[in-house]
Design an enzyme around this catalytic site. Structure first.
Site, PDB file in Angstrom:
ATOM      1  N   ARG A 184     -17.756 -21.397 -11.425  1.00  0.00           N
ATOM      2  CA  ARG A 184     -16.541 -21.670 -11.620  1.00  0.00           C
ATOM      3  C   ARG A 184     -15.625 -22.700 -10.728  1.00  0.00           C
ATOM      4  NH1 ARG A 184     -14.017 -17.588 -15.795  1.00  0.00           N
ATOM      5  NH2 ARG A 184     -16.154 -17.686 -17.436  1.00  0.00           N
ATOM      6  N   ASP A 186       1.092 -17.058 -22.025  1.00  0.00           N
ATOM      7  CA  ASP A 186      -0.087 -17.491 -21.102  1.00  0.00           C
ATOM      8  C   ASP A 186      -0.032 -17.729 -19.748  1.00  0.00           C
ATOM      9  OD1 ASP A 186      -2.933 -16.111 -22.600  1.00  0.00           O
ATOM     10  OD2 ASP A 186      -2.727 -17.477 -20.506  1.00  0.00           O
TER      11      ASP A 186
END
Length: 293
Positions: free
Chosen positions: A47, A155
């Site tokens: 990633r 979040d």
């Protein structure tokens, strides 16, 4: 905008050394409380390797320099790469069954008597949990918009928060336990342009904000219900304990904390929490459900 040189190495063969991994882990822990296990090295290499390539860098060490420089946009990419946002509507259905049968009825009654009611979806990802809460509320109280009742969704990842705020989803990720629950959230209208849009009545009940759970919380007032599910799995045990304690501090007496299926609170009574069901806890003390005099 950062301008960086082209790498001589592709992300496919870019080495992630022990020192690189240790540095990435230190940054993740210091900035976001994330605990990175060595077993995740291949995933992290894949990633973050894409970000190394996108920025034209030649090493993970150089990439860490960019992240630690304080560049906000790359910090966002960094935390997005290190967290997994997997969720769906009415996930862990037993929590919502308990919510509708036991938790919400007295809360809604108190709201109709003038009480301020707040629910928090902490680690809300792309919004499915928060909108599920709104769907449950409206199923029991169609007049919820007239009450002092709101849902906060927070979040750390700005990418998923934007999806939550838009309330528009690809049907492929609109997973529900039953068709009836799906209708609660989206109504009977067919997809528009291939996408599903959350009913306006649900969106009106929810506010989304960006929040780092391990940093100070710019939150005033207490909550009647907090959902924090499958979030603390990213933290080490001491950080988890601190987070549970902080949630307990912002709950009303008698209020509820619901956590993920693989999560547990050790010695909850020490935090003023009593086990009240499957991965469900209640703040010790008498409920504060009466209307203000």
């Amino acid at each position: 905008m950062t301008t960086l040189a082209r790498p001589s190495t592709s992300d496919g063969d870019l080495p992630l050394t022990e020192a690189d991994f240790a540095r990435i882990a230190r940054i993740a822990k210091a900035g976001w409380g994330l605990s990175l296990e060595s077993a995740k090295r291949p995933l992290i290499r894949s990633r973050l390797g894409r970000r190394v390539k996108a920025l034209g860098l030649g090493s993970f060490d150089a990439y860490c320099d960019v992240v630690e420089s304080g560049e906000a946009q790359e910090s966002d990419h960094f935390v997005t790469a290190l967290t997994t946002n997997v969720t769906h509507f009415y996930r862990e259905a037993h929590h919502f069954e308990m919510l509708e049968s036991q938790i919400l009825p007295p809360i809604l009654q108190a709201a109709r008597q003038g009480k301020r009611v707040r629910l928090w979806s902490a680690g809300c990802s792309s919004g499915q949990e928060a909108y599920s809460l709104a769907g449950s509320i409206l199923a029991l109280a169609p007049d919820a918009a007239k009450l002092d009742l709101r849902i906060l969704g927070t979040d750390i990842d700005p990418t998923v928060l934007q999806i939550a705020q838009d309330g528009v989803y690809d049907p492929k990720i609109c997973l529900f336990p039953t068709p009836a629950l799906e209708e609660r959230v989206f109504g009977r209208a067919p997809p528009t342009g291939g996408l599903r849009a959350v009913r306006p009545e649900l969106k009106a009940l929810v506010t989304f904000r960006r929040l780092n759970l391990v940093k100070p919380w710019p939150i005033s007032g207490r909550f009647d219900v907090i959902f924090c599910r499958n979030v603390v799995i990213y933290f080490d045990k001491p950080t988890q304990r601190q987070l549970w304690a902080r949630f307990a501090e912002v709950l009303h007496p008698g209020a509820w904390l619901l956590i993920g299926h693989s999560e547990r609170i050790a010695d909850p009574q020490e935090l003023g929490l009593d086990p009240a069901g499957i991965t469900t806890y209640r703040h010790a003390g008498a409920p504060s459900g009466k209307a203000p005099s």
